[in-house]
Every structure is written in C-alpha cells, then in structure tokens.
Write an enzyme that holds these catalytic residues in place. Structure first.
Site, PDB file in Angstrom:
ATOM      1  N   ARG A 242       0.118 -56.027  16.676  1.00  0.00           N
ATOM      2  CA  ARG A 242      -0.733 -56.512  15.586  1.00  0.00           C
ATOM      3  C   ARG A 242      -2.041 -55.734  15.529  1.00  0.00           C
ATOM      4  O   ARG A 242      -2.692 -55.686  14.478  1.00  0.00           O
ATOM      5  CB  ARG A 242      -0.987 -58.021  15.765  1.00  0.00           C
ATOM      6  CG  ARG A 242      -1.542 -58.684  14.525  1.00  0.00           C
ATOM      7  CD  ARG A 242      -1.581 -60.202  14.652  1.00  0.00           C
ATOM      8  NE  ARG A 242      -2.641 -60.645  15.554  1.00  0.00           N
ATOM      9  CZ  ARG A 242      -2.890 -61.901  15.874  1.00  0.00           C
ATOM     10  NH1 ARG A 242      -2.147 -62.865  15.356  1.00  0.00           N
ATOM     11  NH2 ARG A 242      -3.861 -62.222  16.709  1.00  0.00           N
TER      12      ARG A 242
ATOM     13  N   GLY B 216      -0.361 -65.351  18.393  1.00  0.00           N
ATOM     14  CA  GLY B 216       0.670 -64.321  18.293  1.00  0.00           C
ATOM     15  C   GLY B 216       2.076 -64.885  18.166  1.00  0.00           C
ATOM     16  O   GLY B 216       3.043 -64.133  18.002  1.00  0.00           O
ATOM     17  N   ALA B 217       2.191 -66.222  18.221  1.00  0.00           N
ATOM     18  CA  ALA B 217       3.530 -66.846  18.139  1.00  0.00           C
ATOM     19  C   ALA B 217       4.115 -66.750  16.733  1.00  0.00           C
ATOM     20  O   ALA B 217       5.327 -66.869  16.553  1.00  0.00           O
ATOM     21  CB  ALA B 217       3.472 -68.305  18.571  1.00  0.00           C
ATOM     22  N   GLY B 218       3.243 -66.581  15.743  1.00  0.00           N
ATOM     23  CA  GLY B 218       3.726 -66.431  14.368  1.00  0.00           C
ATOM     24  C   GLY B 218       3.318 -67.562  13.435  1.00  0.00           C
ATOM     25  O   GLY B 218       3.885 -67.711  12.354  1.00  0.00           O
ATOM     26  N   LYS B 219       2.281 -68.313  13.803  1.00  0.00           N
ATOM     27  CA  LYS B 219       1.848 -69.443  12.974  1.00  0.00           C
ATOM     28  C   LYS B 219       1.400 -68.988  11.583  1.00  0.00           C
ATOM     29  O   LYS B 219       1.852 -69.537  10.583  1.00  0.00           O
ATOM     30  CB  LYS B 219       0.701 -70.208  13.660  1.00  0.00           C
ATOM     31  CG  LYS B 219       1.050 -70.736  15.035  1.00  0.00           C
ATOM     32  CD  LYS B 219      -0.124 -71.408  15.703  1.00  0.00           C
ATOM     33  CE  LYS B 219      -1.307 -70.511  15.988  1.00  0.00           C
ATOM     34  NZ  LYS B 219      -1.058 -69.417  16.954  1.00  0.00           N
ATOM     35  N   SER B 220       0.540 -67.964  11.543  1.00  0.00           N
ATOM     36  CA  SER B 220       0.040 -67.506  10.236  1.00  0.00           C
ATOM     37  C   SER B 220       1.173 -66.968   9.387  1.00  0.00           C
ATOM     38  O   SER B 220       1.237 -67.235   8.179  1.00  0.00           O
ATOM     39  CB  SER B 220      -0.989 -66.389  10.373  1.00  0.00           C
ATOM     40  OG  SER B 220      -1.901 -66.669  11.350  1.00  0.00           O
ATOM     41  N   THR B 221       2.073 -66.212  10.016  1.00  0.00           N
ATOM     42  CA  THR B 221       3.193 -65.623   9.265  1.00  0.00           C
ATOM     43  C   THR B 221       4.023 -66.735   8.632  1.00  0.00           C
ATOM     44  O   THR B 221       4.357 -66.671   7.443  1.00  0.00           O
ATOM     45  CB  THR B 221       4.082 -64.794  10.233  1.00  0.00           C
ATOM     46  OG1 THR B 221       3.249 -63.845  10.902  1.00  0.00           O
ATOM     47  CG2 THR B 221       5.194 -64.080   9.503  1.00  0.00           C
TER      48      THR B 221
ATOM     49  N   ASP C  83      11.938 -66.489  17.127  1.00  0.00           N
ATOM     50  CA  ASP C  83      12.601 -65.258  17.584  1.00  0.00           C
ATOM     51  C   ASP C  83      12.917 -64.470  16.321  1.00  0.00           C
ATOM     52  O   ASP C  83      12.144 -63.604  15.901  1.00  0.00           O
ATOM     53  CB  ASP C  83      13.856 -65.648  18.387  1.00  0.00           C
ATOM     54  CG  ASP C  83      14.500 -64.454  19.055  1.00  0.00           C
ATOM     55  OD1 ASP C  83      14.072 -63.324  18.779  1.00  0.00           O
ATOM     56  OD2 ASP C  83      15.435 -64.651  19.842  1.00  0.00           O
TER      57      ASP C  83
ATOM     58  N   ARG D  61      -5.941 -64.365  25.488  1.00  0.00           N
ATOM     59  CA  ARG D  61      -4.935 -65.032  24.654  1.00  0.00           C
ATOM     60  C   ARG D  61      -3.629 -65.216  25.433  1.00  0.00           C
ATOM     61  O   ARG D  61      -2.975 -66.249  25.310  1.00  0.00           O
ATOM     62  CB  ARG D  61      -4.721 -64.248  23.362  1.00  0.00           C
ATOM     63  CG  ARG D  61      -5.853 -64.482  22.384  1.00  0.00           C
ATOM     64  CD  ARG D  61      -5.922 -63.473  21.253  1.00  0.00           C
ATOM     65  NE  ARG D  61      -7.173 -63.655  20.539  1.00  0.00           N
ATOM     66  CZ  ARG D  61      -7.320 -64.271  19.374  1.00  0.00           C
ATOM     67  NH1 ARG D  61      -6.278 -64.715  18.736  1.00  0.00           N
ATOM     68  NH2 ARG D  61      -8.509 -64.423  18.822  1.00  0.00           N
TER      69      ARG D  61
ATOM     70  N   ARG E  40     -10.878 -60.079  10.746  1.00  0.00           N
ATOM     71  CA  ARG E  40      -9.991 -58.925  10.956  1.00  0.00           C
ATOM     72  C   ARG E  40      -9.816 -58.211   9.617  1.00  0.00           C
ATOM     73  O   ARG E  40      -9.972 -58.848   8.565  1.00  0.00           O
ATOM     74  CB  ARG E  40      -8.610 -59.402  11.422  1.00  0.00           C
ATOM     75  CG  ARG E  40      -8.626 -60.042  12.780  1.00  0.00           C
ATOM     76  CD  ARG E  40      -7.255 -60.654  13.093  1.00  0.00           C
ATOM     77  NE  ARG E  40      -7.317 -61.395  14.334  1.00  0.00           N
ATOM     78  CZ  ARG E  40      -6.602 -62.482  14.610  1.00  0.00           C
ATOM     79  NH1 ARG E  40      -5.741 -62.963  13.729  1.00  0.00           N
ATOM     80  NH2 ARG E  40      -6.722 -63.091  15.758  1.00  0.00           N
TER      81      ARG E  40
HETATM   82  P1  ADP Z   1      -0.363 -66.263  15.056  1.00  0.00           P
HETATM   83  O1  ADP Z   1      -0.838 -66.674  13.692  1.00  0.00           O
HETATM   84  O2  ADP Z   1       0.411 -67.349  15.733  1.00  0.00           O
HETATM   85  O3  ADP Z   1      -1.449 -65.720  15.937  1.00  0.00           O
HETATM   86  P2  ADP Z   1       0.947 -64.069  13.629  1.00  0.00           P
HETATM   87  O4  ADP Z   1       1.580 -64.793  12.501  1.00  0.00           O
HETATM   88  O5  ADP Z   1      -0.280 -63.273  13.357  1.00  0.00           O
HETATM   89  O6  ADP Z   1       0.680 -65.079  14.870  1.00  0.00           O
HETATM   90  O7  ADP Z   1       2.066 -63.150  14.297  1.00  0.00           O
HETATM   91  C1  ADP Z   1       1.735 -62.249  15.347  1.00  0.00           C
HETATM   92  C2  ADP Z   1       2.369 -60.878  15.028  1.00  0.00           C
HETATM   93  O8  ADP Z   1       3.770 -60.977  15.200  1.00  0.00           O
HETATM   94  C3  ADP Z   1       2.112 -60.406  13.609  1.00  0.00           C
HETATM   95  O9  ADP Z   1       1.879 -59.014  13.632  1.00  0.00           O
HETATM   96  C4  ADP Z   1       3.407 -60.748  12.883  1.00  0.00           C
HETATM   97  O10 ADP Z   1       3.651 -59.850  11.817  1.00  0.00           O
HETATM   98  C5  ADP Z   1       4.446 -60.606  13.994  1.00  0.00           C
HETATM   99  N1  ADP Z   1       5.597 -61.537  13.878  1.00  0.00           N
HETATM  100  C6  ADP Z   1       5.578 -62.827  13.515  1.00  0.00           C
HETATM  101  N2  ADP Z   1       6.819 -63.372  13.585  1.00  0.00           N
HETATM  102  C7  ADP Z   1       7.636 -62.393  14.004  1.00  0.00           C
HETATM  103  C8  ADP Z   1       9.060 -62.327  14.275  1.00  0.00           C
HETATM  104  N3  ADP Z   1       9.866 -63.389  14.133  1.00  0.00           N
HETATM  105  N4  ADP Z   1       9.556 -61.154  14.709  1.00  0.00           N
HETATM  106  C9  ADP Z   1       8.752 -60.086  14.890  1.00  0.00           C
HETATM  107  N5  ADP Z   1       7.419 -60.075  14.652  1.00  0.00           N
HETATM  108  C10 ADP Z   1       6.857 -61.203  14.210  1.00  0.00           C
HETATM  109  P1  5GP Z   2      -7.191 -66.484  15.704  1.00  0.00           P
HETATM  110  O1  5GP Z   2      -8.462 -65.934  16.255  1.00  0.00           O
HETATM  111  O2  5GP Z   2      -5.983 -65.747  16.239  1.00  0.00           O
HETATM  112  O3  5GP Z   2      -7.197 -66.618  14.197  1.00  0.00           O
HETATM  113  O4  5GP Z   2      -7.050 -67.990  16.246  1.00  0.00           O
HETATM  114  C1  5GP Z   2      -7.125 -68.232  17.629  1.00  0.00           C
HETATM  115  C2  5GP Z   2      -6.716 -69.655  17.918  1.00  0.00           C
HETATM  116  O5  5GP Z   2      -7.603 -70.565  17.305  1.00  0.00           O
HETATM  117  C3  5GP Z   2      -5.306 -70.011  17.385  1.00  0.00           C
HETATM  118  O6  5GP Z   2      -4.622 -70.715  18.403  1.00  0.00           O
HETATM  119  C4  5GP Z   2      -5.593 -70.932  16.221  1.00  0.00           C
HETATM  120  O7  5GP Z   2      -4.575 -71.899  16.054  1.00  0.00           O
HETATM  121  C5  5GP Z   2      -6.876 -71.592  16.700  1.00  0.00           C
HETATM  122  N1  5GP Z   2      -7.659 -72.183  15.609  1.00  0.00           N
HETATM  123  C6  5GP Z   2      -7.864 -71.718  14.365  1.00  0.00           C
HETATM  124  N2  5GP Z   2      -8.633 -72.585  13.668  1.00  0.00           N
HETATM  125  C7  5GP Z   2      -8.894 -73.618  14.492  1.00  0.00           C
HETATM  126  C8  5GP Z   2      -9.619 -74.844  14.345  1.00  0.00           C
HETATM  127  O8  5GP Z   2     -10.185 -75.164  13.311  1.00  0.00           O
HETATM  128  N3  5GP Z   2      -9.655 -75.662  15.416  1.00  0.00           N
HETATM  129  C9  5GP Z   2      -9.066 -75.367  16.602  1.00  0.00           C
HETATM  130  N4  5GP Z   2      -9.141 -76.247  17.584  1.00  0.00           N
HETATM  131  N5  5GP Z   2      -8.370 -74.222  16.769  1.00  0.00           N
HETATM  132  C10 5GP Z   2      -8.289 -73.369  15.732  1.00  0.00           C
END
Ligand code: ADP
Ligand code: 5GP
Length: 198
Positions: A137, A14-19, A172, A148, A44
């Site tokens: 989300r 939820g930190a925003g890695k995918s985004t 942020d 989580r 999902r």
């Molecule tokens: P992760 O990949 O780390 O689990 P996501 O990229 O899915 O996180 O981001 C979690 C949620 O927060 C998503 O719904 C995304 O659209 C939202 N989000 C990401 N970055 C921000 C931001 N800077 N401000 C507000 N919402 C954000």
């Molecule tokens: P999500 O279910 O939200 O996609 O991912 C959950 C967690 O699993 C996230 O912290 C993500 O970084 C981690 N993750 C995704 N792919 C891998 C992987 O291949 N290896 C490991 N160790 N973690 C992963």
C-alpha cells in the site's frame, strides 16, 4: 436508537476495511453512509478532508473531546482518532445505515454506548499477507508499519473473545469477502431499501 442499526467494521490496519466499505458505499448508494472520523494523522495521497477523515490538529481534537463532542476516541499508532456525535448524526439524519471504521479500543468504547451496532471484524488471511498488503500500500513508514503489525497481532487475539463480534469476515479473496459481508448485512440492506421505496 431510532433508524437502521449502524455497522461497525473493525480489524487490523491493512485487513481491507476501507476497500470493503468503499464497495458497499458505491454499490448501495444512499443506503449506507460513512461516519467520517476525526484524526490527527497526516492525510495520505488521495484522501480528502471531510470525506475520508476530518484531519485536525491535536489541540483541536483535544478541545473537541473536552467539549463532549465525541462518542469515542482512541490513540492508535501514535495518532488520535475519534467518532464525533455529529458524524453519526449526519448519517442518521439521512436515514442511512451508518458505517463506522474503528479500532479495537473504539469497539470496546462503543459497547458502552446506546448505539447498538452490528459488530463485524475483518481479518487478513495471515499476518504475513497483512504485512505484504501494508507494504504494497506504500502508505506507512517502517515505524508505523511495525506499530500496526504489533496492534494487528493483539487485535486478532482479542477478537476471539466470545460475543465481541457478531461476524468475522476473512479477507482472502476480495470477491468472496465482499459477498460474505453483504450476506451479514443482507437483512439491514433489504429493510433500508424497502423503507426508501415506500
Ligand atoms: P484497511 O482499511 O483495513 O487498513 P485497506 O482497505 O486499505 O485496509 O487494504 C489494505 C491494502 O490491501 C490496500 O492496498 C488494498 O488495496 C489491499 N487489499 C484489500 N483487500 C485485498 C484482497 N482481498 N486481496 C489483495 N489485496 C487487498
Ligand atoms: P488508518 O490510519 O489506517 O486510517 O486507521 C488506523 C486505525 O484507526 C484503523 O484501525 C481504523 O479502524 C481506526 N480508526 C479510524 N477512525 C477511528 C475512530 O474514529 N475511532 C477509533 N477508535 N478508531 C478509528
């Protein structure tokens, strides 16, 4: 390891890695390539098999691990996740900068390999905001959300360990976080673009 240095993005769910990484992949098409992990969790809405993850059964994943197909693997929030050798090789074969989105166990295990990536931790501004983003989300059950959040609190503590990460990006304001991320990766981006144009 030959080719450009890979990049590990870690940090709480939820930190925003995918985004952030989706923006990088879009802006720098052909420069970065995503290491598509395997997972046993359910897709999902909007996620596609082979693009976001290779969605597999527990049995298939366990067999792959036994057969030595994975660089690292971990259990996160009750599901298995892992980076296959093939996933990283597919990106490196295209001479792209390989981005891995992995959890803290993955970071620790990748450190034992010769992958030699740049390690970046993406943090939320606070646990409260993280919870709000995860809830908004709408992808997690209450149980998964609580798991989580618990992992997030632990990971934020562990990530303070000196030398574990090369950079921390606090997400942020999204634009600011994305600019900071690009700044951290600027040298690699320039090198990759130069080698592509030569
Ligand atoms: P992760 O990949 O780390 O689990 P996501 O990229 O899915 O996180 O981001 C979690 C949620 O927060 C998503 O719904 C995304 O659209 C939202 N989000 C990401 N970055 C921000 C931001 N800077 N401000 C507000 N919402 C954000
Ligand atoms: P999500 O279910 O939200 O996609 O991912 C959950 C967690 O699993 C996230 O912290 C993500 O970084 C981690 N993750 C995704 N792919 C891998 C992987 O291949 N290896 C490991 N160790 N973690 C992963």
């Amino acid at each position: 390891m030959a080719g450009p240095r890979p990049v590990v993005l870690s940090g709480p769910s939820g930190a925003g890695k995918s985004t952030l990484l989706k923006r990088l992949l879009k802006e720098f098409e052909g420069v970065f390539g995503f290491s598509v992990s395997h997972t046993t969790r359910q897709p999902r809405p909007g996620e596609s098999n082979g693009k976001d993850y290779h969605f597999v059964t527990r049995e298939a994943m366990q067999k792959g691990i036994q057969d030595g197909e994975f660089i690292e693997h971990a259990v996160f929030s009750g599901n298995m996740y892992g980076t296959s050798k093939a996933a990283v090789q597919a990106v490196q074969a295209m001479n792209q900068i390989c981005i891995l989105d992995i959890d803290m166990q993955g970071v620790k295990n990748i450190k034992k390999t010769d992958l030699n990536p740049i390690y970046i931790s993406v943090h939320p501004p606070s646990v409260e905001i993280l919870e709000k983003r995860l809830r908004d989300r709408k992808t997690e059950s209450e149980e998964s959300l609580q798991k989580r959040l618990k992992a997030a609190i632990e990971d934020i503590e562990i990530s303070k360990e000196p030398g574990l990460f090369d950079a921390v990006v606090v997400n942020d304001d999204l634009e600011e976080a994305y600019s900071k991320l690009k700044g951290v990766l600027a040298e690699g981006i320039k090198m990759a673009q130069t080698s592509k144009n030569s």
